[in-house]
Write a protein that holds these residues in place. Structure first.
Motif, short mmCIF file in Angstrom:
data_model
loop_
_atom_site.label_atom_id
_atom_site.label_comp_id
_atom_site.label_asym_id
_atom_site.label_seq_id
_atom_site.Cartn_x
_atom_site.Cartn_y
_atom_site.Cartn_z
N SER A 148 0.82 -1.22 0.00
CA SER A 148 0.00 0.00 0.00
C SER A 148 0.84 1.26 0.00
N ALA A 152 2.63 -2.26 7.06
CA ALA A 152 1.32 -1.65 7.28
C ALA A 152 0.77 -1.95 8.66
N ALA A 197 2.48 6.13 9.98
CA ALA A 197 1.25 6.71 9.45
C ALA A 197 0.06 5.88 9.88
N THR A 198 -1.12 6.44 9.77
CA THR A 198 -2.35 5.69 9.99
C THR A 198 -3.03 5.48 8.63
N ASN A 199 -4.21 4.88 8.65
CA ASN A 199 -5.00 4.69 7.43
C ASN A 199 -6.38 4.22 7.85
N ARG A 200 -7.25 4.05 6.90
CA ARG A 200 -8.58 3.47 7.16
C ARG A 200 -8.86 2.43 6.08
N TYR A 216 -7.03 0.05 1.45
CA TYR A 216 -6.78 1.21 2.28
C TYR A 216 -7.29 2.46 1.56
N GLU A 217 -7.85 3.39 2.32
CA GLU A 217 -8.38 4.62 1.72
C GLU A 217 -7.34 5.34 0.88
N SER A 218 -6.10 5.39 1.35
CA SER A 218 -5.06 6.10 0.61
C SER A 218 -4.89 5.52 -0.78
N GLY A 249 -9.55 2.74 11.67
CA GLY A 249 -8.67 3.89 11.53
C GLY A 249 -8.83 4.96 12.59
N TYR A 277 1.16 2.19 10.61
CA TYR A 277 2.30 1.66 9.88
C TYR A 277 3.55 1.77 10.73
N HIS A 328 -1.86 10.18 2.13
CA HIS A 328 -1.40 9.30 3.20
C HIS A 328 -0.47 10.09 4.13
#
Length: 353
Positions: free
Chosen positions: A35, A83, A112-115, A238-240, A259, A293, A328
């Motif tokens: 990702s 991730a 980093a984060t994500n959703r 992942y949204e990104s 997230g 991450y 991201h």
């Protein structure tokens, strides 16, 4: 004028050619979650432009595969980016390098984060019907092709199963997980309800049945081409990544997207257990938690100074801008685990004590 001998002329010519010859670049191996392909590709280009004597060599895999390249295959990797940051203490802290009493690392940065969301196209079946309330019912229809990443290799793979377990409580329906999974695999993925904890058990052999409407791949990024070609209708991503590639996106409720920090306790009500030992020295159990991450430098990295330079660049204004432009954003100021063990070059740069 004194004449030079042929031998001296040849020697001077060799010295001149050596001085003019291009210097061999320092290879910097970066092994990262799939990702991160797009932001890391831009980061590589910008980093090499600033440091032309370094050749960044990127490898992308599912996050569990990233770990295996370090701890099982013993490859010499300079930078690891996964991730799921929980994989680093679970595997790299607990596994010593062969012939030493030192772990593969003893620190990491929370990068980093994500959703999680559902990616689809305008041509996907029932694209005009799917909503945040009925997505699980749409994805369970036998005429809908759904792409899943393999939970044995990829962090998104076990996270997507967690979403179906969490959805049962969110929608007040105890059949959501079973309805989606039932008869789709030759050996059953089981959900065990322990009251305050739900345990998902993944078998050693995970193969879809002949008539399954699920397509299983080794990593979430491998599903992208299937979605683009119309071979699947939907895939968890992942949204990104969805934003980077321009797919249609169905956002999931904050109680399900893994997230949101405020729902971390709710995510923790589900765990994944593998009924096999993919790693030689540990038996991983994956707990539901906010997506974060992880970033570290293995203790056997052949170029640790250049690796630190790469991470410094990642957190620089230019690096942060690259990640922001790719939907991201980084966690800044940085946080992480056992930061007292950071290399001096990073501790000073990040103002961490």
């Amino acid at each position: 004028m004194k004449k030079l001998s042929i031998g001296l002329l040849i020697l001077e010519l060799l010295v001149l050619l050596t001085a003019c010859a291009p210097k061999e670049k320092i290879p910097l191996v970066v092994c990262a979650a799939g990702s991160l392909i797009q932001p890391f590709s831009y980061l590589e280009r910008a980093f090499e432009e600033k440091y032309p004597d370094i050749d960044v060599q990127m490898e992308f895999h599912g996050s569990i595969q990233v770990m295996r390249h370090v701890t099982d295959l013993h490859e010499e990797i300079d930078v690891v980016a996964t991730a799921d940051q929980a994989l680093i203490p679970m595997l790299m802290y607990e596994v010593n390098r062969p012939g030493t009493d030192k772990p593969y690392t003893d620190w990491f940065l929370s990068m980093a984060t994500n959703r999680l969301a559902i990616a689809y196209t305008q041509e996907s079946k029932y694209a005009n019907e799917i909503t945040s309330d009925n997505w699980w019912e749409i994805l369970s229809r036998q005429d809908v092709k759904v792409g899943l990443s393999d939970p044995r290799f990829d962090a998104l793979g076990y996270r997507q199963l967690m979403i179906f377990a969490l959805a049962q409580d969110a929608y007040g329906n105890d059949d959501i997980f079973h309805t989606f999974i039932n008869q789709q695999f030759s050996k059953e993925i089981r959900l065990v309800d322990m009251g305050d904890l739900q345990i998902i058990r993944v078998p050693e052999i995970l193969e879809t049945t002949k008539d399954s409407h699920i397509m299983l791949r080794g990593s979430s990024i491998a599903l992208i081409s299937l979605l683009e070609a119309g071979e699947i209708d939907y895939a968890f991503e992942y949204e990104s990544v969805i934003k980077q590639l321009g797919f249609e996106m169905l956002s999931l409720p904050p109680t399900l997207n893994l997230g949101e920090e405020e729902f971390a306790d709710a995510y923790g009500k589900v765990t994944i257990q593998m009924d096999f030992k993919r790693f030689k020295t540990v038996d991983p159990v994956f707990r539901g938690e906010q997506i974060k991450y992880g970033l570290t430098i293995p203790s056997n990295a052949p170029h640790p100074e250049e690796a630190a330079l790469f991470i410094r660049f990642l957190y620089s204004q230019e690096g942060q801008s690259i990640f922001m432009q790719n939907a991201h954003p980084l966690i800044y100021p940085p946080t992480g685990d056992q930061l007292q063990n950071l290399p001096d070059e990073l501790r000073d740069f990040l103002s961490l004590k």
